[in-house]
Design a protein around this motif. Structure first.
Motif, PDB file in Angstrom:
ATOM      1  N   ALA A  13       0.838  -1.205   0.000  1.00 40.51           N
ATOM      2  CA  ALA A  13       0.000   0.000   0.000  1.00 40.51           C
ATOM      3  C   ALA A  13       0.872   1.253   0.000  1.00 40.51           C
ATOM      4  O   ALA A  13       0.562   2.231  -0.689  1.00 40.51           O
ATOM      5  N   GLU A  17       0.906   4.041  -2.952  1.00 38.51           N
ATOM      6  CA  GLU A  17       0.696   5.465  -2.662  1.00 38.51           C
ATOM      7  C   GLU A  17       1.847   6.293  -3.226  1.00 38.51           C
ATOM      8  O   GLU A  17       1.641   7.344  -3.835  1.00 38.51           O
ATOM      9  N   GLN A 101      -5.850   6.515   0.990  1.00 38.81           N
ATOM     10  CA  GLN A 101      -6.889   5.969   1.858  1.00 38.81           C
ATOM     11  C   GLN A 101      -6.639   4.480   2.117  1.00 38.81           C
ATOM     12  O   GLN A 101      -6.757   4.006   3.252  1.00 38.81           O
ATOM     13  N   GLN A 102      -6.265   3.750   1.073  1.00 43.16           N
ATOM     14  CA  GLN A 102      -5.984   2.323   1.230  1.00 43.16           C
ATOM     15  C   GLN A 102      -4.765   2.110   2.129  1.00 43.16           C
ATOM     16  O   GLN A 102      -4.751   1.198   2.963  1.00 43.16           O
ATOM     17  N   GLN A 103      -3.757   2.947   1.981  1.00 39.81           N
ATOM     18  CA  GLN A 103      -2.559   2.833   2.820  1.00 39.81           C
ATOM     19  C   GLN A 103      -2.913   3.081   4.278  1.00 39.81           C
ATOM     20  O   GLN A 103      -2.478   2.358   5.172  1.00 39.81           O
ATOM     21  N   ARG A 104      -3.727   4.096   4.527  1.00 37.01           N
ATOM     22  CA  ARG A 104      -4.123   4.395   5.907  1.00 37.01           C
ATOM     23  C   ARG A 104      -4.965   3.266   6.492  1.00 37.01           C
ATOM     24  O   ARG A 104      -4.827   2.938   7.677  1.00 37.01           O
ATOM     25  N   THR A 105      -5.811   2.685   5.673  1.00 36.57           N
ATOM     26  CA  THR A 105      -6.619   1.551   6.130  1.00 36.57           C
ATOM     27  C   THR A 105      -5.718   0.377   6.504  1.00 36.57           C
ATOM     28  O   THR A 105      -5.900  -0.245   7.556  1.00 36.57           O
ATOM     29  N   GLN A 106      -4.739   0.089   5.654  1.00 37.34           N
ATOM     30  CA  GLN A 106      -3.801  -0.995   5.953  1.00 37.34           C
ATOM     31  C   GLN A 106      -3.013  -0.709   7.228  1.00 37.34           C
ATOM     32  O   GLN A 106      -2.772  -1.605   8.040  1.00 37.34           O
ATOM     33  N   ARG A 108      -4.000   1.118   9.760  1.00 33.39           N
ATOM     34  CA  ARG A 108      -4.904   0.915  10.897  1.00 33.39           C
ATOM     35  C   ARG A 108      -5.108  -0.566  11.186  1.00 33.39           C
ATOM     36  O   ARG A 108      -5.123  -0.994  12.342  1.00 33.39           O
ATOM     37  N   LEU A 109      -5.268  -1.365  10.127  1.00 30.76           N
ATOM     38  CA  LEU A 109      -5.429  -2.806  10.323  1.00 30.76           C
ATOM     39  C   LEU A 109      -4.212  -3.404  11.010  1.00 30.76           C
ATOM     40  O   LEU A 109      -4.341  -4.244  11.911  1.00 30.76           O
ATOM     41  N   GLN A 112      -4.266  -2.345  14.637  1.00 39.24           N
ATOM     42  CA  GLN A 112      -5.283  -3.093  15.380  1.00 39.24           C
ATOM     43  C   GLN A 112      -4.816  -4.522  15.645  1.00 39.24           C
ATOM     44  O   GLN A 112      -5.007  -5.052  16.742  1.00 39.24           O
TER      45      GLN A 112
END
Length: 143
Positions: A13, A17, A101-106, A108-109, A112
Motif C-alpha cells: 500500500a 501510494e 486511503q488504502q494505505q491508511r486503512t492498511q 490501521r489494520l 489493530q
C-alpha cells in the motif's frame, strides 16, 4: 491475518501510494509545461497582432494576418492540451487519494492486529501469573 502478511500488505500500500503520488507530480509537471507553452503562444500572438498595423504592403498584411490566424489555431489547440492535462491531474489526484486511503486503512489494520496481539500476550502473561500464584497457594496450603 498474520502480522507478516499485514506488514507485506502495508508495504504494498505504501508503494502504491508513492507511485500514485509520483504520477500526480508528473501530471502536474506536464500541465505546467503545457501551460507555459500556451502562455508563450499567447504572448507571441499578442506581439504579432500588435505589429500588424505597422505592415507596409497588403501582401505583408495578408501574410501577417494568416500567421496570426495560425497562431490562434495553435493557441486553441494548446489550450485544449492544457485542459486535457488538467483532467489528467485530477484523475491522478483521485488515484493518489484512493491509494492514500488504502494505505491508511492498511496501517490501521496493522495497528489493530498489533494491539490484539499485545492484549493476547498480556492475557497469557496474566494467566501464567495466576497459575503460578495458584500453584504456590496450593503448595503452601497442603501439609
Amino acid at each position: 491475518m498474520t502480522p507478516d502478511r499485514l506488514a507485506l500488505l502495508l508495504k504494498l500500500a505504501n508503494q502504491r501510494e508513492a507511485e500514485a503520488l509520483q504520477a500526480l507530480a508528473d501530471a502536474q509537471a506536464e500541465t505546467a509545461r503545457r501551460e507555459a507553452v500556451r502562455l508563450e503562444l499567447f504572448s507571441y500572438l499578442q506581439g504579432s497582432e500588435a505589429a500588424a498595423p505597422r505592415v507596409e504592403s497588403s501582401a505583408l498584411l495578408l501574410n501577417q494576418q494568416a500567421f496570426c490566424q495560425r497562431l490562434r489555431q495553435a493557441l486553441s489547440a494548446q489550450t485544449q492540451q492544457v485542459e486535457l492535462a488538467g483532467r489528467a491531474v485530477q484523475s491522478a489526484r483521485d488515484r493518489w487519494l484512493l491509494a492514500r486511503q488504502q494505505q491508511r486503512t492498511q496501517a490501521r489494520l496493522q495497528q489493530q492486529a498489533a494491539e490484539v496481539e499485545r492484549k493476547q500476550m498480556e492475557r497469557r502473561a496474566q494467566i501464567d501469573c495466576d497459575e503460578l500464584a495458584a500453584q504456590r497457594w496450593l503448595a503452601a496450603s497442603l501439609p
